[in-house]
Enzyme design. Structure first.
Site, PDB file in Angstrom:
ATOM      1  N   SER B 194       0.847  -1.189   0.000  1.00  0.00           N
ATOM      2  CA  SER B 194       0.000   0.000   0.000  1.00  0.00           C
ATOM      3  C   SER B 194       0.891   1.252   0.000  1.00  0.00           C
ATOM      4  CB  SER B 194      -0.950  -0.059   1.203  1.00  0.00           C
ATOM      5  OG  SER B 194      -1.945   0.909   1.126  1.00  0.00           O
ATOM      6  N   ARG B 264     -11.991   7.534   8.758  1.00  0.00           N
ATOM      7  CA  ARG B 264     -11.573   6.149   8.978  1.00  0.00           C
ATOM      8  C   ARG B 264     -12.655   5.162   8.524  1.00  0.00           C
ATOM      9  NH1 ARG B 264      -7.128   3.068   9.053  1.00  0.00           N
ATOM     10  NH2 ARG B 264      -7.218   1.403  10.588  1.00  0.00           N
ATOM     11  N   ASP B 359      -8.840  -6.436  -4.789  1.00  0.00           N
ATOM     12  CA  ASP B 359      -8.402  -5.131  -4.289  1.00  0.00           C
ATOM     13  C   ASP B 359      -8.866  -4.061  -5.268  1.00  0.00           C
ATOM     14  OD1 ASP B 359      -7.084  -2.858  -3.395  1.00  0.00           O
ATOM     15  OD2 ASP B 359      -5.116  -3.806  -3.240  1.00  0.00           O
ATOM     16  N   HIS B 392      -8.163  -5.014  -0.434  1.00  0.00           N
ATOM     17  CA  HIS B 392      -6.847  -4.405  -0.203  1.00  0.00           C
ATOM     18  C   HIS B 392      -6.201  -4.950   1.073  1.00  0.00           C
ATOM     19  CE1 HIS B 392      -3.696  -1.472  -0.574  1.00  0.00           C
ATOM     20  NE2 HIS B 392      -3.983  -0.897   0.578  1.00  0.00           N
ATOM     21  N   ASP B 393      -7.023  -5.234   2.068  1.00  0.00           N
ATOM     22  CA  ASP B 393      -6.524  -5.793   3.330  1.00  0.00           C
ATOM     23  C   ASP B 393      -5.733  -7.085   3.161  1.00  0.00           C
ATOM     24  OD1 ASP B 393      -7.099  -4.055   5.333  1.00  0.00           O
ATOM     25  OD2 ASP B 393      -8.932  -5.061   6.010  1.00  0.00           O
TER      26      ASP B 393
END
Lengths: 624, 624
Positions: B194, B264, B359, B392-393
């Site tokens: 990332s 967030r 992702d 993405h995690d």
């Protein structure tokens, strides 16, 4: 700094909406308080609506158009110099929703802020009889109060956040009262996209006989958890804005514009696809437009979001946004096929559903969930997935309306337009046609442009059974649908999960076997879904192919389905009649009838002698 | 109400981060002010970092690990009872980044709030020599002032929003000073995902000889416009929070926690895939966890977002979030392949890139942009796209680390582990091996598990030319890569756009022609990219196949590549030697050498007599 070919990145699809003064809108006031689905009731409910065209004598030509979250009653122009409507490409004289033929009704939703009753209203306020109140002139203008604590019992100030929690069902109830008022007992069609699609689905699930046709575009049985999450964040942004003041900002000079703008920015991203955003913002990535804003405008996309977010606050009410987005989030027709089948079980209408390939807010897989339930229920349903980069916005964009508009037009035709167009059938198709008795229900897998089904329809007319096609090529789906044949967009390589056991008298796989990846799985599925199964396929052991192969030493070819170069044939399977016999025997299938043709040499003569050598085409009827 | 099998929807990947007290972190203070890329300089720059393992005598075993936007220096446990690190699955004794072998360094980024200099610092503040200041104890604690107007010249209060705009390049400069301080002149590897991936790409583009290996995971040359848009909204939410107070909220009891929490929440949605969210939140869709929050918690996903958003405000500083997200947004290595080729032109390192199929924040297509540029530059690069639902995690999740970890391990091996493992070659592969001279560069398309390339590597050892494979099957990519062979994940049906003209001495298509969709296009591309081209393919006109076909009247089969049932063969093309000759002649290709084998009957005997009849396998070398 922008080249003339690059569209101004500040402009949104949404900019076609010009905040028209609603000059043609009318008000209908419900004679009774509206009982709400989640308890309680609303007095003095007002519905703002517009109409186009003329209701005919038996009130059979009325079409209800339902709008999306930020839409209003102005779906289309009323005359040339009128302000643009949000669905001008679909509704108008000669257009798919033809205002020369239909009486079109578009109401502003309950809870909105464009004329219908919403959070900006005063609970016991008088019904205005002059101008239609909208978000730009919030009802707070009529209110002198500005009390600190919300008190819905106070008749002199607007509902604000005390506006009751409403549902899509409540919106439908208002529309139903409007229909009564207009003398409409059954709609010719209910039509809507996005939240408008939720309304039409709610209509037919709650009132199964209320419409002849249900057209649901870019919609879903309920939101994805991802879409829910975005809505939650949007409401959080609004409700934590200090100027939200518990929803009682009317009549003050402070409104929760910051929160509402942030909510709208988020919405705008979800309406576009990643590819559409790249095309729109990448050419000027680091070159934002100069606008006056409290928001960051560092990038091209930043100035767009700031501009669109701010503009939205001038035409939309934050409480309405919260109310409508929550109604959308609470909408839940079911998360399983069984629940959806219960939901639509009693519907008598036919259905058209349209999804868009790049729509990630209401992904096409969600339209398919509805289609699969309707298919299993034996409902008349057409489904097309339009290939587009436009994302969720596609349903409002002329280029994409040009793709799905013809499907809408066909669903609204009195008698399907192309039924009488002559259809040329192959010899195999003629054989299959003969195997279909009048009244048989037929599922045609890989139906091409619907030639076979159209021929059955023309032969049997109103005595024909249920006819349905499955196709994966978009142009074929459109061509089949405009013949008036129901067709769903589906890849046969995924099996037939949408269909239930023994659902059709005959399931047909015509000239498609050679292109199928999972042959055994598909045949198994066909034998499950059809009481009888008919396949036609080119015979790879045909004499001319064998001769060609042995003599030339080349990958064999002969006129017909095997007349391709080895390196670019669309075929991926090369079945012979003997091969298929072996396979069907292995699969414990009973063959009922076989018909063999030599189309190549004999000009369509049936073959009885050594068909594996002498026939180029086989038709086999079977069951299990 | 949750079944034991349903994970608690409040838990996030991010919860592995426990706000460790940074007990093992050390501080390094730059001896000079840091000149910033966008102008100006920062005095007293502090870098907080952790290390694992021992630096060897020639300082050749140091690996730099770079963290993502909300990460910190605590990448891994230092001992069993230590607080968990964010990359515990990758870094540790015996793990792919093996702390028994390597000296691993992980610094907190410049602009962060976990020990390194950031907006919470006082410009001329003393460097602490005891506890490391973090967001939980904002630097404002050391400040008595609370002045109204931002004034960076005021030495007694933190930077706040006056912290200078920094770039990924500035982060790298701090890391470079740290490397000098530690006595490291060249990294064994720089590794990050990332935003951490942005840092490692910046390292090698700015300092082309600074590392032996560059490992960039789930990253991109620059953000998509969609990702930029989300960041803009997040910053808008923070900066319009009234408690943001122009960034000077330190030392007050009001912080922009609402805006930071909303930022967030948005981040959390973008880190998950739509499928992951469905799995996580749908089972309990309408059953939120009860938590204390000012935010809406109506849905399962709502309580998750509220919980995670609020929790973040207890460990992260809003000004840091703005600073880091803007640095990420400004990062731009180029939007075209040409620009990216300029960016990486001088790099001497080898590369490993990893993308994740679901992702959508850093879509794999963006990793491919980098890979395509590196490929065209003749760099040593391996690329794998891991199939996963984790979004993405994925780069932080053990299940996905288990997939890409072996690739990292292999890239860091002293001598590739499997080089010496014996490889069994087919007759055709033996022929191809003979056609490859020592030192030839070879591109093997559809390289399987890398058998041929590995055989060349074993034969020629350090005299071998550049060897590279292309594969589309994930298990083959992993198997090839762990042989120490560079391989990129690519579908041959899309042509070879990553490669430039005449890039390889030999381009090989071994036993793959029969599975290719666009045969002519691929051959054209091979002839463009290779000075010579070698294809091997099974001959469909082989005697045994012809006999089988004519005698049995079935889709022919014979041992080898054509030994499949007609209905489930992976082959989609059925080339004969004569067919291929015809095609190559049509394409104006010069055949340099032909080798024919009869593997079936003659147990791998070369065939000279009537190969189209007598050979089951053909190897053809050609050029244009």
């Amino acid at each position: 700094m922008t080249s003339p070919n690059v569209p101004d990145p500040l402009v949104s699809t949404d900019d076609i909406r010009t905040d028209a003064p609603l000059a043609d809108a009318r008000l209908f006031v419900l004679p009774e308080p509206l009982a709400l689905e989640l308890g309680g009731s609303l007095p003095n409910v007002r519905c703002c609506y517009e109409t186009w065209g003329t209701l005919n004598a038996d009130a059979s030509n009325a079409i209800l158009v339902c709008h999306a979250i930020s839409g209003d009653s102005h779906a289309a122009r009323h005359r040339e110099n009128d302000a643009p409507g949000w669905w001008d490409g679909l509704i108008g004289p000669g257009l798919p929703i033809d205002t020369d033929r239909f009486f079109v009704v578009c109401p502003n939703v309950l809870g909105g802020c464009r004329g219908s009753t919403g959070p900006g209203d005063i609970p016991d306020g008088d019904i205005p009889d002059g101008d239609i109140p909208t978000a730009d002139i919030p009802a707070a203008d009529n209110s002198a109060t500005n009390s600190d604590s919300p008190d819905v019992a106070n008749p002199a100030r607007p509902y604000g956040a005390e506006f009751p929690r409403i549902t899509i069902g409540d919106m439908v109830e208002v529309q139903r009262r409007l229909a009564d008022h207009l003398g409409i007992t059954k709609w010719r069609a209910v039509v809507g996209g996005s939240l408008g699609g939720h309304q039409v689905l709610q209509w037919v699930s709650r009132y199964p006989d209320s419409t002849q046709t249900c057209i649901a575009i870019a919609t879903s049985p309920r939101l994805t958890s991802q879409a829910l999450g975005f809505d939650v964040i949007a409401r959080n942004a609004i409700q934590t804005d200090p100027h939200f003041a518990g929803g009682q900002y009317y009549g003050t000079d402070k409104r929760p514009d910051t929160g509402l703008a942030i909510a709208r920015m988020l919405g705008h991203i979800t309406y576009l696809s990643v590819a559409a955003m790249e095309a729109k913002f990448d050419p000027d990535r680091h070159d934002p437009r100069q606008i006056a804003s409290q928001f960051e405008q560092r990038f091209s996309v930043g100035s767009y979001l700031a501009h669109q977010g701010q503009k939205f606050t001038t035409r939309f009410d934050a409480n309405s946004y919260v109310t409508l987005s929550l109604a959308m989030d609470l909408f839940d027709l079911g998360g399983t096929r069984l629940r959806l089948m219960e939901t639509f079980d009693e519907c008598s209408c036919d259905f058209l559903l349209v999804g868009f390939s790049s729509d990630w807010l209401f992904p096409p897989s969600q339209s398919r969930e509805i289609v699969n339930a309707l298919t299993a229920l034996d409902k008349q349903v057409t489904y097309a997935e339009i290939t587009t980069d436009a994302g969720h916005d596609a349903f409002l964009i002329d280029r994409d309306i040009a793709m799905y508009g013809p499907l809408v037009r066909e669903r609204l035709a009195d008698s399907p337009s192309s039924y009488k167009a002559p259809v040329e059938l192959t010899s195999a198709e003629e054989s299959i046609l003969d195997l279909v008795a009048t009244g048989d229900s037929v599922l045609d897998l890989g139906c091409g442009q619907g030639e076979l089904l159209s021929a059955i329809q023309q032969r049997d007319a109103d005595k024909s059974g249920r006819l349905m096609g499955v196709e994966v090529a978009q142009e074929n789906i459109l061509a089949t649908a405009v013949r008036g044949i129901h067709v769903i967009d589906y890849d046969l390589n995924n099996g037939l999960p949408a269909f239930i056991d023994n659902q059709f008298d005959i399931v047909v796989l015509n000239a498609t076997l050679q292109a199928v990846k999972n042959v055994v799985e598909l045949l198994d599925e066909m034998l499950r879904v059809g009481k009888r199964v008919v396949i036609s396929f080119p015979n790879f052991a045909y004499r001319r192919l064998r001769e060609d192969y042995v003599n030339r030493g080349r990958s064999p070819r002969a006129p017909g389905e095997f007349d391709y170069d080895w390196h670019n044939t669309p075929n991926r399977r090369f079945p012979t009649i003997a091969d298929v016999h072996d396979l069907l025997s292995d699969m414990n299938v009973t063959i009922d009838r076989e018909i063999y043709w030599d189309v190549t040499d004999k000009k369509s003569i049936a073959v009885d002698d050594e068909p594996n050598l002498n026939a180029d085409t086989a038709v086999i009827e079977m069951h299990r």
